[in-house]
Design a protein around this motif. Structure first.
Motif, short mmCIF file in Angstrom:
data_model
loop_
_atom_site.label_atom_id
_atom_site.label_comp_id
_atom_site.label_asym_id
_atom_site.label_seq_id
_atom_site.Cartn_x
_atom_site.Cartn_y
_atom_site.Cartn_z
N LYS A 17 0.82 -1.21 0.00
CA LYS A 17 0.00 0.00 0.00
C LYS A 17 0.85 1.26 0.00
O LYS A 17 0.54 2.24 -0.71
CB LYS A 17 -0.92 -0.01 1.24
CG LYS A 17 -2.04 1.03 1.19
CD LYS A 17 -3.01 0.74 0.05
CE LYS A 17 -4.25 1.61 0.09
NZ LYS A 17 -5.28 1.14 1.03
N VAL A 18 1.93 1.27 0.78
CA VAL A 18 2.77 2.46 0.83
C VAL A 18 3.42 2.72 -0.53
O VAL A 18 3.45 3.86 -1.01
CB VAL A 18 3.84 2.32 1.93
CG1 VAL A 18 4.83 3.49 1.87
CG2 VAL A 18 3.19 2.27 3.30
N SER A 45 2.28 1.81 -3.39
CA SER A 45 1.21 2.23 -4.29
C SER A 45 0.88 3.70 -4.07
O SER A 45 0.65 4.46 -5.03
CB SER A 45 -0.03 1.38 -4.08
OG SER A 45 0.21 0.03 -4.44
N LEU A 46 0.83 4.13 -2.80
CA LEU A 46 0.57 5.54 -2.50
C LEU A 46 1.66 6.42 -3.08
O LEU A 46 1.37 7.49 -3.65
CB LEU A 46 0.46 5.75 -0.99
CG LEU A 46 -0.80 5.22 -0.30
CD1 LEU A 46 -0.71 5.45 1.21
CD2 LEU A 46 -2.05 5.87 -0.86
N ARG A 47 2.91 5.99 -2.92
CA ARG A 47 4.02 6.79 -3.46
C ARG A 47 3.91 6.91 -4.98
O ARG A 47 4.13 7.98 -5.56
CB ARG A 47 5.36 6.16 -3.08
CG ARG A 47 5.73 6.33 -1.61
CD ARG A 47 7.22 6.12 -1.38
NE ARG A 47 7.57 6.34 0.02
CZ ARG A 47 7.75 5.40 0.92
NH1 ARG A 47 7.62 4.13 0.57
NH2 ARG A 47 8.07 5.69 2.17
N ALA A 48 3.59 5.81 -5.63
CA ALA A 48 3.45 5.82 -7.08
C ALA A 48 2.31 6.75 -7.49
O ALA A 48 2.46 7.56 -8.43
CB ALA A 48 3.21 4.40 -7.60
N PHE A 49 1.17 6.65 -6.80
CA PHE A 49 0.02 7.49 -7.13
C PHE A 49 0.34 8.96 -6.96
O PHE A 49 0.04 9.79 -7.83
CB PHE A 49 -1.16 7.08 -6.25
CG PHE A 49 -2.34 8.00 -6.36
CD1 PHE A 49 -3.07 8.09 -7.54
CD2 PHE A 49 -2.72 8.80 -5.28
CE1 PHE A 49 -4.15 8.95 -7.64
CE2 PHE A 49 -3.80 9.64 -5.38
CZ PHE A 49 -4.52 9.72 -6.55
N VAL A 50 0.97 9.33 -5.84
CA VAL A 50 1.30 10.73 -5.57
C VAL A 50 2.26 11.26 -6.64
O VAL A 50 2.10 12.39 -7.13
CB VAL A 50 1.90 10.89 -4.16
CG1 VAL A 50 2.57 12.25 -3.99
CG2 VAL A 50 0.81 10.71 -3.11
N LYS A 51 3.25 10.48 -7.02
CA LYS A 51 4.20 10.92 -8.04
C LYS A 51 3.54 11.10 -9.40
O LYS A 51 3.87 12.03 -10.15
CB LYS A 51 5.36 9.92 -8.15
CG LYS A 51 6.38 10.02 -7.05
CD LYS A 51 7.06 11.39 -7.04
CE LYS A 51 8.10 11.48 -5.95
NZ LYS A 51 8.66 12.85 -5.85
N VAL A 52 2.59 10.23 -9.73
CA VAL A 52 1.89 10.38 -11.00
C VAL A 52 1.09 11.68 -11.01
O VAL A 52 1.10 12.44 -11.99
CB VAL A 52 0.97 9.18 -11.27
CG1 VAL A 52 0.06 9.46 -12.47
CG2 VAL A 52 1.79 7.93 -11.53
N VAL A 53 0.38 11.97 -9.92
CA VAL A 53 -0.40 13.21 -9.85
C VAL A 53 0.52 14.42 -9.91
O VAL A 53 0.24 15.40 -10.62
CB VAL A 53 -1.26 13.24 -8.56
CG1 VAL A 53 -1.95 14.59 -8.42
CG2 VAL A 53 -2.29 12.12 -8.60
N ASP A 105 -3.73 -1.63 -9.04
CA ASP A 105 -4.02 -2.34 -7.78
C ASP A 105 -4.73 -1.42 -6.79
O ASP A 105 -5.67 -1.84 -6.09
CB ASP A 105 -2.72 -2.86 -7.15
CG ASP A 105 -2.11 -4.02 -7.93
OD1 ASP A 105 -2.81 -4.59 -8.79
OD2 ASP A 105 -0.93 -4.34 -7.68
N LEU A 106 -4.29 -0.18 -6.74
CA LEU A 106 -4.90 0.79 -5.82
C LEU A 106 -6.35 1.05 -6.20
O LEU A 106 -7.25 1.04 -5.35
CB LEU A 106 -4.08 2.09 -5.86
CG LEU A 106 -4.19 3.05 -4.68
CD1 LEU A 106 -3.86 2.37 -3.36
CD2 LEU A 106 -3.24 4.24 -4.91
N GLU A 107 -6.61 1.27 -7.49
CA GLU A 107 -7.97 1.52 -7.94
C GLU A 107 -8.86 0.30 -7.72
O GLU A 107 -10.04 0.44 -7.34
CB GLU A 107 -7.96 1.91 -9.42
CG GLU A 107 -7.37 3.30 -9.67
CD GLU A 107 -7.34 3.67 -11.14
OE1 GLU A 107 -7.52 4.85 -11.45
OE2 GLU A 107 -7.12 2.75 -11.98
N GLU A 108 -8.31 -0.88 -7.94
CA GLU A 108 -9.10 -2.11 -7.74
C GLU A 108 -9.45 -2.29 -6.26
O GLU A 108 -10.59 -2.64 -5.93
CB GLU A 108 -8.31 -3.32 -8.23
CG GLU A 108 -9.11 -4.63 -8.12
CD GLU A 108 -8.33 -5.82 -8.64
OE1 GLU A 108 -8.82 -6.95 -8.49
OE2 GLU A 108 -7.23 -5.63 -9.21
#
Length: 302
Positions: A3-4, A6-14, A39-42
């Motif tokens: 999860k961590v 995934s959060l890092r990946a999501f924040v960097k994409v935004v 995975d995060l969206e699912e």
């Protein structure tokens, strides 16, 4: 799912607007970033990002999730630092956004002292008079000289920044010296139109408050430009004191309407809300208070 990660990946994409750029910054492949987001969206059952072939931007749900994710990751970083700060000096990258004039005239001359004190830190300073989003643009600290609107960000007031109305001796000789705020309607004005009050000037004296909508001939988002144009005799300018100070000392500008005052602005350090402020941000803000939060600091006083 990590999860961590995934959060890092999501924040960097935004923050970067791109899967490829997020992967570059995190040293991961584009496909790995894409899998983290999927995975995060699912797991959440919602779409977090709008995707095109070259760009990614958050959905409405994604923006809300991004704002909370930034806080969570900051908390994790703060927890890591809390157990190591006693054993090590602050290190890593510190990204700072500051106004152009304050950056060149006041911040620049003291940065070397901060770098000497904390040699393990990397400083990235971005000077801009645009109103950037500290979270969206990835800044650890944003410095603003303003009247701040309420927001979810935390703002620490460093020092007040008084303002005064100035004009060149030549302009005053040709057009006369205003004696009352209402006289400003008959003068050419040079305005900074990017404050909450827009191009309106509020002046307060013994006879109360006066809101003036000056007839402006120049509107610009940099006070040094206003000062320079005022020195050339093109009109009256409402200037921060630290911008006008040298010209006043040299006699290139004079203040008018000294019995009236404009609401002071203030220098603020703005940063995202976290329960534990990161060490590098705290040290930088403490340094600003040390250098500028005094009577003789040259930001808020003559």
């Amino acid at each position: 799912m990590d999860k961590v990660a995934s959060l890092r990946a999501f924040v960097k994409v935004v923050e970067s607007g791109s899967f490829a750029e997020a992967g570059r910054q995190l040293r991961l492949s584009r496909s790995a970033i894409s899998k983290y987001i999927a995975d995060l969206e699912e797991s959440l059952g919602v779409q977090l990002l709008n995707r095109t072939t070259r760009h990614a931007s958050p959905t409405e749900n994604g923006q809300r999730y991004f704002e909370r994710a930034v806080v969570i990751l900051s908390e994790i970083e703060a927890a890591d630092q809390a157990v190591t700060q006693a054993q090590s000096a602050p290190r890593g990258l510190l990204r700072v956004n500051a106004p152009m004039s304050f950056g060149t005239m006041r911040l620049g001359p003291v940065l070397a002292d901060f770098m000497t004190r904390y040699g393990e830190l990397q400083l990235q300073i971005v000077l801009s008079d645009d109103l950037l989003d500290p979270v969206q643009d990835g800044f650890d600290v944003t410095l603003r000289i303003a009247e701040l609107e309420s927001s979810s960000l935390i703002a620490r007031r460093i020092v007040p920044v008084p303002r005064m109305i100035c004009a060149s001796p030549d302009y005053l000789a040709r057009h006369g010296t205003p004696k009352h705020p209402q006289d400003l309607r008959e003068h050419a004005s040079l305005t900074y139109g990017f404050l909450l009050t827009g191009n309106q000037w509020k002046l307060t004296g013994a006879d109360g408050d006066h809101w003036i909508q000056p007839a402006w001939s120049l509107c610009v988002n940099n006070a040094e430009v206003l000062r320079d144009v005022a020195i050339k005799g093109r009109g009256l300018a409402l200037l921060p004191e630290f911008i006008a100070a040298d010209a006043l000392k040299k006699g290139e500008l004079r203040t008018v309407l000294d019995d009236y005052s404009a609401p002071p602005l203030a220098l603020y350090a703005v940063y995202p809300p976290t329960r534990h402020l990161s060490v590098k941000v705290r040290l930088f803000i403490d340094f600003l208070v040390e250098r500028f939060g005094r009577e003789d600091a040259g930001v808020g006083t003559r």
